[in-house]
Design a protein around this motif. Structure first.
Motif, PDB file in Angstrom:
ATOM      1  N   GLU A 172       0.815  -1.215   0.000  1.00  0.00           N
ATOM      2  CA  GLU A 172       0.000   0.000   0.000  1.00  0.00           C
ATOM      3  C   GLU A 172       0.850   1.266   0.000  1.00  0.00           C
ATOM      4  OE1 GLU A 172      -2.676  -0.397   3.277  1.00  0.00           O
ATOM      5  OE2 GLU A 172      -3.826  -2.010   2.328  1.00  0.00           O
ATOM      6  N   GLU A 173       1.959   1.259   0.721  1.00  0.00           N
ATOM      7  CA  GLU A 173       2.810   2.440   0.767  1.00  0.00           C
ATOM      8  C   GLU A 173       3.491   2.684  -0.579  1.00  0.00           C
ATOM      9  OE1 GLU A 173       6.705   4.109   3.225  1.00  0.00           O
ATOM     10  OE2 GLU A 173       5.382   2.622   4.152  1.00  0.00           O
ATOM     11  N   MET A 174       3.995   1.612  -1.190  1.00  0.00           N
ATOM     12  CA  MET A 174       4.612   1.754  -2.505  1.00  0.00           C
ATOM     13  C   MET A 174       3.612   2.284  -3.530  1.00  0.00           C
ATOM     14  SD  MET A 174       7.102  -1.566  -3.078  1.00  0.00           S
ATOM     15  CE  MET A 174       7.588  -1.001  -4.715  1.00  0.00           C
ATOM     16  N   LEU A 175       2.396   1.760  -3.486  1.00  0.00           N
ATOM     17  CA  LEU A 175       1.374   2.211  -4.417  1.00  0.00           C
ATOM     18  C   LEU A 175       1.030   3.682  -4.192  1.00  0.00           C
ATOM     19  CD1 LEU A 175      -0.782   1.672  -6.603  1.00  0.00           C
ATOM     20  CD2 LEU A 175      -2.299   0.894  -4.768  1.00  0.00           C
ATOM     21  N   SER A 176       0.818   4.062  -2.932  1.00  0.00           N
ATOM     22  CA  SER A 176       0.409   5.434  -2.623  1.00  0.00           C
ATOM     23  C   SER A 176       1.460   6.460  -3.006  1.00  0.00           C
ATOM     24  CB  SER A 176       0.073   5.558  -1.128  1.00  0.00           C
ATOM     25  OG  SER A 176      -1.027   4.730  -0.797  1.00  0.00           O
ATOM     26  N   SER A 177       2.743   6.108  -2.844  1.00  0.00           N
ATOM     27  CA  SER A 177       3.831   7.057  -3.132  1.00  0.00           C
ATOM     28  C   SER A 177       4.388   6.907  -4.542  1.00  0.00           C
ATOM     29  CB  SER A 177       4.962   6.884  -2.117  1.00  0.00           C
ATOM     30  OG  SER A 177       5.507   5.573  -2.181  1.00  0.00           O
ATOM     31  N   PRO A 179       4.213   6.287  -8.965  1.00  0.00           N
ATOM     32  CA  PRO A 179       3.900   7.178 -10.077  1.00  0.00           C
ATOM     33  C   PRO A 179       2.526   6.983 -10.710  1.00  0.00           C
ATOM     34  CG  PRO A 179       5.270   5.376 -10.845  1.00  0.00           C
ATOM     35  CD  PRO A 179       5.109   5.188  -9.367  1.00  0.00           C
ATOM     36  N   TYR A 180       1.750   6.011 -10.278  1.00  0.00           N
ATOM     37  CA  TYR A 180       0.455   5.782 -10.896  1.00  0.00           C
ATOM     38  C   TYR A 180      -0.442   7.008 -10.732  1.00  0.00           C
ATOM     39  CZ  TYR A 180       0.944   0.720 -11.737  1.00  0.00           C
ATOM     40  OH  TYR A 180       1.315  -0.515 -12.208  1.00  0.00           O
ATOM     41  N   LYS A 185      -4.660   4.429  -8.815  1.00  0.00           N
ATOM     42  CA  LYS A 185      -4.439   4.068  -7.412  1.00  0.00           C
ATOM     43  C   LYS A 185      -5.771   3.757  -6.734  1.00  0.00           C
ATOM     44  CE  LYS A 185      -0.234   6.850  -6.824  1.00  0.00           C
ATOM     45  NZ  LYS A 185       0.399   7.986  -6.109  1.00  0.00           N
ATOM     46  N   HIS A 186      -6.754   4.616  -6.995  1.00  0.00           N
ATOM     47  CA  HIS A 186      -8.072   4.419  -6.391  1.00  0.00           C
ATOM     48  C   HIS A 186      -8.684   3.097  -6.844  1.00  0.00           C
ATOM     49  CE1 HIS A 186     -12.034   5.385  -4.784  1.00  0.00           C
ATOM     50  NE2 HIS A 186     -12.549   5.059  -5.963  1.00  0.00           N
ATOM     51  N   GLU A 223       5.423  -2.794 -10.367  1.00  0.00           N
ATOM     52  CA  GLU A 223       5.734  -1.420  -9.973  1.00  0.00           C
ATOM     53  C   GLU A 223       5.496  -1.147  -8.495  1.00  0.00           C
ATOM     54  OE1 GLU A 223       3.585  -2.244 -12.363  1.00  0.00           O
ATOM     55  OE2 GLU A 223       4.690  -1.761 -14.198  1.00  0.00           O
ATOM     56  N   ASN A 224       4.573  -1.879  -7.887  1.00  0.00           N
ATOM     57  CA  ASN A 224       4.128  -1.536  -6.531  1.00  0.00           C
ATOM     58  C   ASN A 224       4.331  -2.652  -5.516  1.00  0.00           C
ATOM     59  OD1 ASN A 224       2.943   1.054  -7.388  1.00  0.00           O
ATOM     60  ND2 ASN A 224       1.507  -0.256  -8.506  1.00  0.00           N
TER      61      ASN A 224
END
Length: 266
Positions: A172-177, A179-180, A185-186, A223-224
């Motif tokens: 979750e942290e990788m996804l939130s921070s 480049p998507y 992300k949502h 990526e995440n």
């Protein structure tokens, strides 16, 4: 029964279950020539596969289903909505031939050769999506991929599994921070998106029983997520509840593009 993962991720998904008499694919998101090459490398006969089960109609799960079913004359089983999605998916250049299409109602049990297959609803942003609990040779294999959340309908299938493939898509942290864009992300974080490492670990804590022998984390984001991060996150959550991976059950990662070994399900 034996199990091979030929690919698990957005580049293409394909799993294979087989015994001495027949085999079935779960999803067909890998190129047919690549699959045939893998079969040669493993020394497996292309006369053994008889069936394909589809989880949903996204391209990374179905783009080769028409070609694969045609070349090997495989019966393709899924819900009517998934079949409709395949027809309308422009990424599927060759469609499934009518005589190879077979439809079941979600939430029912069907018998396909030596395999007893129970489907169940999986929340995902596709036209339809199902998971499978497959019984053969005295063992129960369950696959839950591309799942936004673990619902009450899914939980009993985790509890009854001897062997479980379950999504651990993102950190979750990788996804939130990362480049998507915000909309993507949502989508991923939503209840019809993809399961995080944390949610995967919690699902195992809440539902795993003494029946469970081996868990494979699948559909990791390139990526995440990272394989070792997914493993450590899930392992930590398990240990916080007194469950020790490697002792209570085996925990492994399915690679995105590299086939697994041939795994005996005993």
């Amino acid at each position: 029964m034996k199990f091979i993962c030929f690919g698990s991720g957005s580049s293409g998904n394909c799993y294979y279950l087989f015994n001495d008499t027949e085999g079935l694919f779960i999803d067909a998101g890998i190129g047919v020539r690549t699959l045939k090459k893998h079969f040669r490398n493993y020394g497996l006969s292309l006369s053994l596969p008889k069936y394909i089960l589809l989880t949903h109609d996204h391209a990374d799960h179905v783009k080769s289903v028409g070609s694969l079913s045609h070349d090997l004359q495989l019966a393709v089983y899924t819900t009517s909505a998934v079949h409709e999605g395949v027809v309308n998916n422009y990424c599927v250049s060759k469609k499934i031939e009518p005589q190879l299409k077979h439809t079941f109602d979600k939430g029912t049990t069907i018998h396909i050769g030596t395999f007893t297959v129970t489907s169940f609803a999986v929340p995902h942003d596709s036209r339809d999506c199902v998971g499978y609990s497959i019984q053969c040779d005295g063992v129960t294999f369950c696959i839950i991929t591309d799942v936004g959340e673990i619902t009450a309908d899914i939980k009993p299938f985790i509890s009854s599994a001897n062997y479980l493939v379950i999504e651990s898509n993102h950190d979750e942290e990788m996804l939130s921070s990362g480049p998507y864009p915000a909309y993507l992300k949502h989508r991923i974080l939503s209840s019809i998106g993809h399961l995080s490492n944390k949610s995967c670990g919690e699902a195992l804590v809440e539902n795993a029983t003494g029946n469970l022998r081996h868990v494979w984390l699948c559909h990791l984001s390139e990526e995440n997520n990272h394989p070792e991060l997914a493993r450590k996150t899930v392992d930590s959550i398990l240990r916080s509840s007194g469950i020790v991976a490697g002792k209570d059950f085996q925990l492994d990662i399915l690679k995105r593009k590299t086939p697994s070994e041939v795994i005996e399900l005993v």
